[in-house]
Design an enzyme around this catalytic site. Structure first.
Site, PDB file in Angstrom:
ATOM      1  N   SER A 146      35.374  40.704  32.145  1.00  0.00           N
ATOM      2  CA  SER A 146      36.830  40.634  31.999  1.00  0.00           C
ATOM      3  C   SER A 146      37.163  41.342  30.700  1.00  0.00           C
ATOM      4  O   SER A 146      36.296  41.515  29.825  1.00  0.00           O
ATOM      5  CB  SER A 146      37.263  39.166  31.915  1.00  0.00           C
ATOM      6  N   TYR A 159      36.781  30.484  28.961  1.00  0.00           N
ATOM      7  CA  TYR A 159      36.687  31.707  29.769  1.00  0.00           C
ATOM      8  C   TYR A 159      36.258  32.896  28.896  1.00  0.00           C
ATOM      9  O   TYR A 159      35.369  33.665  29.263  1.00  0.00           O
ATOM     10  CB  TYR A 159      38.052  31.972  30.410  1.00  0.00           C
TER      11      TYR A 159
HETATM   12  N1  LIG Z   1      42.205  38.409  38.473  1.00  0.00           N
HETATM   13  C1  LIG Z   1      42.027  38.937  37.270  1.00  0.00           C
HETATM   14  O1  LIG Z   1      42.986  39.370  36.604  1.00  0.00           O
HETATM   15  C2  LIG Z   1      40.649  39.042  36.690  1.00  0.00           C
HETATM   16  C3  LIG Z   1      40.504  39.773  35.517  1.00  0.00           C
HETATM   17  C4  LIG Z   1      39.245  39.902  34.952  1.00  0.00           C
HETATM   18  C5  LIG Z   1      38.160  39.313  35.559  1.00  0.00           C
HETATM   19  N2  LIG Z   1      38.324  38.598  36.700  1.00  0.00           N
HETATM   20  C6  LIG Z   1      37.131  38.004  37.288  1.00  0.00           C
HETATM   21  O2  LIG Z   1      36.957  38.478  38.599  1.00  0.00           O
HETATM   22  C7  LIG Z   1      36.296  37.469  39.375  1.00  0.00           C
HETATM   23  C8  LIG Z   1      37.094  37.174  40.640  1.00  0.00           C
HETATM   24  O3  LIG Z   1      38.392  36.736  40.255  1.00  0.00           O
HETATM   25  P1  LIG Z   1      39.630  36.653  41.264  1.00  0.00           P
HETATM   26  O4  LIG Z   1      40.851  36.968  40.492  1.00  0.00           O
HETATM   27  O5  LIG Z   1      39.318  37.383  42.516  1.00  0.00           O
HETATM   28  O6  LIG Z   1      39.666  35.046  41.495  1.00  0.00           O
HETATM   29  P2  LIG Z   1      39.619  34.163  42.832  1.00  0.00           P
HETATM   30  O7  LIG Z   1      39.849  32.767  42.383  1.00  0.00           O
HETATM   31  O8  LIG Z   1      40.538  34.738  43.856  1.00  0.00           O
HETATM   32  O9  LIG Z   1      38.117  34.378  43.339  1.00  0.00           O
HETATM   33  C9  LIG Z   1      37.021  33.708  42.768  1.00  0.00           C
HETATM   34  C10 LIG Z   1      36.088  33.312  43.878  1.00  0.00           C
HETATM   35  O10 LIG Z   1      34.935  32.664  43.333  1.00  0.00           O
HETATM   36  C11 LIG Z   1      34.636  31.567  44.163  1.00  0.00           C
HETATM   37  N3  LIG Z   1      33.859  30.552  43.450  1.00  0.00           N
HETATM   38  C12 LIG Z   1      34.268  29.748  42.439  1.00  0.00           C
HETATM   39  N4  LIG Z   1      33.289  28.908  42.084  1.00  0.00           N
HETATM   40  C13 LIG Z   1      32.226  29.168  42.889  1.00  0.00           C
HETATM   41  C14 LIG Z   1      30.924  28.630  43.009  1.00  0.00           C
HETATM   42  N5  LIG Z   1      30.508  27.619  42.222  1.00  0.00           N
HETATM   43  N6  LIG Z   1      30.076  29.148  43.947  1.00  0.00           N
HETATM   44  C15 LIG Z   1      30.480  30.166  44.753  1.00  0.00           C
HETATM   45  N7  LIG Z   1      31.724  30.722  44.682  1.00  0.00           N
HETATM   46  C16 LIG Z   1      32.577  30.222  43.763  1.00  0.00           C
HETATM   47  C17 LIG Z   1      36.010  31.031  44.564  1.00  0.00           C
HETATM   48  O11 LIG Z   1      35.930  30.191  45.700  1.00  0.00           O
HETATM   49  C18 LIG Z   1      36.749  32.329  44.845  1.00  0.00           C
HETATM   50  O12 LIG Z   1      36.568  32.767  46.169  1.00  0.00           O
HETATM   51  C19 LIG Z   1      36.128  36.251  38.455  1.00  0.00           C
HETATM   52  O13 LIG Z   1      34.842  36.273  37.860  1.00  0.00           O
HETATM   53  C20 LIG Z   1      37.190  36.494  37.400  1.00  0.00           C
HETATM   54  O14 LIG Z   1      36.895  35.871  36.184  1.00  0.00           O
HETATM   55  C21 LIG Z   1      39.553  38.448  37.287  1.00  0.00           C
END
Ligand SMILES: NC(=O)c1ccc[n+]([C@@H]2O[C@H](COP(=O)([O-])OP(=O)(O)OC[C@H]3O[C@@H](n4cnc5c(N)ncnc54)[C@H](O)[C@@H]3O)[C@@H](O)[C@H]2O)c1
Length: 255
Positions: A146, A159
């Site tokens: 991130s 985080y």
């Molecule tokens: N959305 C953003 O702006 C953003 C920015 C930077 C980084 N990220 C990172 O990208 C990744 C995905 O984020 P997103 O926005 O798609 O979020 P999201 O919540 O839509 O997706 C996260 C997924 O991880 C799964 N998950 C959570 N805990 C779990 C576990 N213990 N075992 C298996 N699966 C599990 C959830 O069920 C979900 O499907 C994350 O690591 C997040 O930190 C997101």
């Protein structure tokens, strides 16, 4: 483009029933890979598998339900994918959660859960996959960090610590496994519009702050991350080791 062709390779993407993981899985599939989707909610996972299979075709999308924070489940699932479906050539450690609470109010249980889901998971899943990859002499691991791997903001201390740790875990994996022909790199997204960030998009003040801080003048989309993921999963990145690539519309290069 043969350099970016993933035909015949199996790619496991954790937390991929929705959001960024789902978009990256679809992108790797369109580049030719057979996809293994992962999540903990079996019904949601199966629905995502069926949707993606409609696009990619029969046999191109598998599902493996396991909790990335549970060492025993991880070991069993990786072993099952390897023995039932074939070698995992690409692993994307994407599963992650957020807790928006000031550090002074943050419960230790929430700190532990964020660290376990965002950081320890990459160690657990990465280690099991790497046992097979190092023996074969090739493989690709992509850790989804991130912009908070580098920059902090109030209320997301756990985080931020987890993503900074994940960036350095990417380097630690490189120090130990690159010599076996594995490339381990990280993608650091900026603000991407997903279900995780929907409350921020809906918050007028936060939304204006994101737009004002982002030279590209928009939120990113999960699809914006596909190109970098295909690159880091393919032979086009065979001499790229231990790097964190910021995909953030320029947010991290301006003040
Ligand atoms: N959305 C953003 O702006 C953003 C920015 C930077 C980084 N990220 C990172 O990208 C990744 C995905 O984020 P997103 O926005 O798609 O979020 P999201 O919540 O839509 O997706 C996260 C997924 O991880 C799964 N998950 C959570 N805990 C779990 C576990 N213990 N075992 C298996 N699966 C599990 C959830 O069920 C979900 O499907 C994350 O690591 C997040 O930190 C997101």
């Amino acid at each position: 483009m043969t350099l970016f062709d993933l035909t015949g390779r199996i790619a496991l993407v954790t937390g991929s029933s929705r959001g960024i993981g789902n978009a990256i899985a679809a992108g790797l599939g369109r580049a030719g890979a057979t996809i293994v989707l992962n999540g903990v909610d079996k019904a949601r996972l199966e629905a995502a598998r069926e949707t993606l299979q409609q696009e990619l075709g029969p046999g191109k999308v598998l599902a493996s339900a396991f909790d990335v924070t549970d060492a025993a489940q991880v070991e069993a699932a990786i072993g099952d994918i390897e023995s039932s479906h074939g070698p995992i050539a690409i692993l994307v450690n994407n599963a992650g959660i957020q807790r928006r609470v000031p550090l002074l109010d943050l419960a230790p249980e929430d700190w532990d859960l964020v660290l376990a889901t965002n950081l320890t998971s990459a160690f657990l899943v990465g280690r099991e996959a790497a046992r097979y990859m190092t023996a074969r002499g090739h493989g690709k691991i992509i850790n989804i960090c991130s912009i908070q791997a580098e920059l902090a903001r109030p209320t997301i201390g756990a985080y931020t610590a987890s993503k900074g740790g994940l960036r350095n875990l990417t380097r630690a994996m490189t120090a130990e496994w690159a010599t076996s022909g594995i490339q381990i790199n990280a993608i650091a997204p900026g603000y991407i519009h997903t279900q995780m960030t929907q409350p921020l998009v809906d918050d007028e003040a936060f939304n204006s702050w994101v737009l004002g801080r982002t030279p590209a003048d928009r939120w990113g989309t999960p699809e914006d991350l596909i190109g970098p993921a295909v690159w880091l999963a393919s032979d086009a990145s065979n001499y790229v080791n231990g790097q964190t690539v910021f995909i953030d519309g320029g947010m991290s290069v301006v003040v």
